[in-house]
Design a protein around this motif. Structure first.
Motif, PDB file in Angstrom:
ATOM      1  N   SER A  76       0.815  -1.227   0.000  1.00  0.00           N
ATOM      2  CA  SER A  76       0.000   0.000   0.000  1.00  0.00           C
ATOM      3  C   SER A  76       0.841   1.266   0.000  1.00  0.00           C
ATOM      4  O   SER A  76       0.296   2.365   0.139  1.00  0.00           O
ATOM      5  CB  SER A  76      -0.913   0.005   1.234  1.00  0.00           C
ATOM      6  OG  SER A  76      -0.139   0.046   2.427  1.00  0.00           O
ATOM      7  N   THR A  78       3.793   4.128  -1.496  1.00  0.00           N
ATOM      8  CA  THR A  78       4.423   4.729  -2.667  1.00  0.00           C
ATOM      9  C   THR A  78       5.913   4.411  -2.634  1.00  0.00           C
ATOM     10  O   THR A  78       6.455   4.037  -1.584  1.00  0.00           O
ATOM     11  CB  THR A  78       4.237   6.247  -2.668  1.00  0.00           C
ATOM     12  OG1 THR A  78       4.969   6.795  -1.548  1.00  0.00           O
ATOM     13  CG2 THR A  78       2.764   6.634  -2.537  1.00  0.00           C
ATOM     14  N   GLU A  81       7.519   6.298   0.151  1.00  0.00           N
ATOM     15  CA  GLU A  81       7.212   5.715   1.461  1.00  0.00           C
ATOM     16  C   GLU A  81       8.005   4.434   1.685  1.00  0.00           C
ATOM     17  O   GLU A  81       8.431   4.143   2.809  1.00  0.00           O
ATOM     18  CB  GLU A  81       5.705   5.456   1.565  1.00  0.00           C
ATOM     19  CG  GLU A  81       4.883   6.727   1.669  1.00  0.00           C
ATOM     20  CD  GLU A  81       3.389   6.483   1.504  1.00  0.00           C
ATOM     21  OE1 GLU A  81       2.600   7.289   2.035  1.00  0.00           O
ATOM     22  OE2 GLU A  81       3.000   5.503   0.821  1.00  0.00           O
ATOM     23  N   SER A 111       0.141  -4.471  -7.713  1.00  0.00           N
ATOM     24  CA  SER A 111       1.196  -3.462  -7.723  1.00  0.00           C
ATOM     25  C   SER A 111       0.994  -2.522  -8.895  1.00  0.00           C
ATOM     26  O   SER A 111       0.271  -2.815  -9.845  1.00  0.00           O
ATOM     27  CB  SER A 111       2.579  -4.131  -7.841  1.00  0.00           C
ATOM     28  OG  SER A 111       2.643  -4.940  -9.002  1.00  0.00           O
ATOM     29  N   GLY A 114       3.047   3.492  -9.009  1.00  0.00           N
ATOM     30  CA  GLY A 114       2.817   4.465  -7.950  1.00  0.00           C
ATOM     31  C   GLY A 114       2.514   3.892  -6.590  1.00  0.00           C
ATOM     32  O   GLY A 114       2.819   4.511  -5.558  1.00  0.00           O
ATOM     33  N   ILE A 115       1.911   2.693  -6.541  1.00  0.00           N
ATOM     34  CA  ILE A 115       1.536   2.055  -5.271  1.00  0.00           C
ATOM     35  C   ILE A 115       1.981   0.597  -5.294  1.00  0.00           C
ATOM     36  O   ILE A 115       1.696  -0.143  -6.232  1.00  0.00           O
ATOM     37  CB  ILE A 115       0.007   2.120  -5.037  1.00  0.00           C
ATOM     38  CG1 ILE A 115      -0.457   3.565  -4.920  1.00  0.00           C
ATOM     39  CG2 ILE A 115      -0.372   1.337  -3.785  1.00  0.00           C
ATOM     40  CD1 ILE A 115       0.031   4.277  -3.662  1.00  0.00           C
ATOM     41  N   ASN A 117       4.916  -0.703  -5.607  1.00  0.00           N
ATOM     42  CA  ASN A 117       5.879  -0.952  -6.684  1.00  0.00           C
ATOM     43  C   ASN A 117       6.858  -2.062  -6.304  1.00  0.00           C
ATOM     44  O   ASN A 117       7.779  -1.860  -5.509  1.00  0.00           O
ATOM     45  CB  ASN A 117       6.633   0.344  -6.987  1.00  0.00           C
ATOM     46  CG  ASN A 117       7.508   0.257  -8.214  1.00  0.00           C
ATOM     47  OD1 ASN A 117       8.247  -0.693  -8.405  1.00  0.00           O
ATOM     48  ND2 ASN A 117       7.433   1.280  -9.052  1.00  0.00           N
ATOM     49  N   THR A 175      -4.961  -0.739  -7.281  1.00  0.00           N
ATOM     50  CA  THR A 175      -4.012  -1.275  -8.268  1.00  0.00           C
ATOM     51  C   THR A 175      -4.734  -2.205  -9.247  1.00  0.00           C
ATOM     52  O   THR A 175      -4.521  -3.420  -9.236  1.00  0.00           O
ATOM     53  CB  THR A 175      -2.875  -2.044  -7.567  1.00  0.00           C
ATOM     54  OG1 THR A 175      -3.444  -3.034  -6.690  1.00  0.00           O
ATOM     55  CG2 THR A 175      -1.996  -1.099  -6.767  1.00  0.00           C
ATOM     56  N   GLN A 189       7.863  -1.158 -13.600  1.00  0.00           N
ATOM     57  CA  GLN A 189       8.307  -0.871 -12.236  1.00  0.00           C
ATOM     58  C   GLN A 189       9.807  -1.076 -12.032  1.00  0.00           C
ATOM     59  O   GLN A 189      10.324  -0.801 -10.948  1.00  0.00           O
ATOM     60  CB  GLN A 189       7.552  -1.779 -11.246  1.00  0.00           C
ATOM     61  CG  GLN A 189       6.045  -1.715 -11.362  1.00  0.00           C
ATOM     62  CD  GLN A 189       5.350  -2.747 -10.493  1.00  0.00           C
ATOM     63  OE1 GLN A 189       5.852  -3.122  -9.440  1.00  0.00           O
ATOM     64  NE2 GLN A 189       4.188  -3.212 -10.932  1.00  0.00           N
TER      65      GLN A 189
END
Length: 471
Positions: A76, A78, A81, A111, A114-115, A117, A175, A189
């Protein structure tokens, strides 16, 4: 566990699960195949791993760990993050010597760039677990996940879907899977090259499989994607992973199919003994269901439970996200829970029924009206459910619990002071009944199932209640 590693007291495999409920899947697959395993909620120290003792011994007579995992949240996050979250965890895990380190992804490879990855997460992991080839295995036949000529398929209610046409995953709210070819999906990715060994190559003799991989001329840090359709393919993949891996801290990427592949290989070579099937725990008087998932399967399971006589306790989520109304709604739900348990009645505490429940849109609108967009409604609601469960069980005593939904599972575990889990018995693939290790004495030894929204059939909660059978 391998006999040699048992004698040396080594850790065979460590892992990080990119979401909470999926992390129990790996623990289950290892424990049921004879490798004593625990799942930690935070990265443990080397001393904590060495001193940990299992409460159940379903993997044989060993109490000490030969594998451990950390339940994570990177699915969950980025990429930015992840840069903050993952290095410290991977560094902790890397300090515990192990044969393999597995970055565990969902078997539907959830995946996006952006989220969640995966490519970025592996770039971070590679700093701590440098490897030659990076095996990539997503298919897991026991979970009805199949990788065929590089494309991922998932089976639901007797129908097999290519992932970009899957009724749930193709319209995932965060996603959505619009590409079933794992190579194309992951290429968005990562800059690392992705090689592939398909079903036709895996059907050949072992020496021809080895020659096939050598001819790919894979360079350090490049992926090798394995097709998987049958258990035979998993066994072949297990051999190849062992053949082309480093002797320590080999990085692996993918679903729990990796554990099944490795265990099949070890069992075939007489290095791992399959333990007896775990004994079923007795039926409990009351089961507490905490539903935070909005998936169609969980909707069906909650409706089934209510039809079977579980107390129907729907949380008013619009009120819960409003600071002026939240406390009264919490007190209302708590009273209903007390009353149900006093009647010796199992109960279902839930936030919504399926992805089309009108309460979801109404709750999001209320969040926007209150200008609290920075606090996801899922976090508010999951935290409330954790608090409700803790306060009710502190007064009425611990009972068997099942939690549906990754966010909710994480908040419930924190609320109950749970720091580790171990497998008690299988219920449905990827969703075992577990025994909790808790810092809170009232909840230490709690029997709890933390399941993903997609896991289990209609009568899943009934199977948990009775403590037997695979739903």
């Amino acid at each position: 566990m391998t006999k040699a590693a048992l004698q040396k007291g080594e850790i065979f495999l460590s892992y990080y699960g990119d979401d909470f409920t999926g992390s129990t899947d790996v623990m289950e697959s290892l424990a049921l195949n004879g490798i004593p395993t625990a799942l930690f909620l935070k990265a443990p120290s080397q001393e904590e791993v060495a001193s940990f003792r299992l409460k159940n011994q379903i993997s044989g007579s060993a109490e000490r760990l030969q594998a451990f995992g950390v339940a994570g949240i990177s699915r969950s996050l980025t990429p930015l993050e992840m840069d903050h979250e993952l290095p410290g965890i991977f560094e902790h895990i890397s300090k515990v010597p192990s044969r393999f380190f597995h970055y565990k992804t969902c078997s539907t490879f959830d995946s996006s760039p952006g989220i969640g990855n995966i490519g970025h997460a592996i770039d971070i992991a590679f700093r701590y677990f440098p490897s030659g080839i990076i095996p990539l295995l997503i298919g897991a036949p026991s979970l009805n996940r199949f990788c065929i000529f590089g494309n991922l398929f998932a089976r639901v209610d007797g129908v097999t879907y290519r992932l970009d046409r899957h009724p749930t995953m193709s319209r995932h709210p965060v996603t959505p899977m619009d590409e079933s070819d794992i190579r194309r999906h992951l290429a968005k990715q990562t800059k690392r090259k992705i090689h592939h060994i398909d079903l036709l190559a895996l059907e050949k003799s072992e020496h021809l499989q080895i020659d096939f991989i050598k001819k790919l001329s894979i360079e350090e840090g490049e992926y090798l994607l394995f097709d998987t359709y049958t258990e035979k393919h998993l066994r072949n993949v297990g051999k190849l992973i062992n053949r082309f891996s480093l002797e320590q801290r080999q990085l692996l990427v993918g679903s729990s199919g990796i554990e099944y592949a490795l265990c099949h290989y070890l069992q075939e070579n007489g290095q791992l003994e399959l333990p007896p099937s775990p004994k079923s725990p007795a039926k409990v008087q009351e089961l507490i269901v905490v539903g935070g998932s909005c998936s169609p399967p969980t909707k069906i399971q909650v409706e089934w439970a209510i039809a079977q006589g579980f107390a129907d306790i729907r949380l008013n989520t619009v009120k819960l996200v409003n600071p002026e109304q939240a406390e009264s709604e919490i007190n209302r739900a708590k009273q209903l829970m007390f009353e149900a348990l006093e009647r010796k009645q199992s109960l279902a505490l839930y936030t919504a029924l399926g992805p089309d429940d009108p309460s979801i849109d109404a709750t999001n609108k209320e969040m926007s009206r209150l200008q609290r967009k920075g606090i996801p409604s899922s976090a508010v609601l999951a935290g409330t459910q954790g608090r409700l469960l803790r306060e009710v069980m502190e007064k009425t005593g611990k009972r068997r619990v099942v939690v549906a939904g990754g966010d909710t599972s994480g908040y419930v575990s924190r609320a109950l002071g749970i720091y580790a889990l171990e497998t008690l018995m299988p219920i449905a693939p990827g969703a075992p009944l577990c025994t909790a290790h808790s810092h809170h004495p009232d909840f230490d030894g709690l029997e709890i199932c933390l399941k993903g929204g997609q896991n289990g059939k209609q009568n899943f909660f009934g199977s948990i209640l009775h403590g037997k059978g695979i739903s």
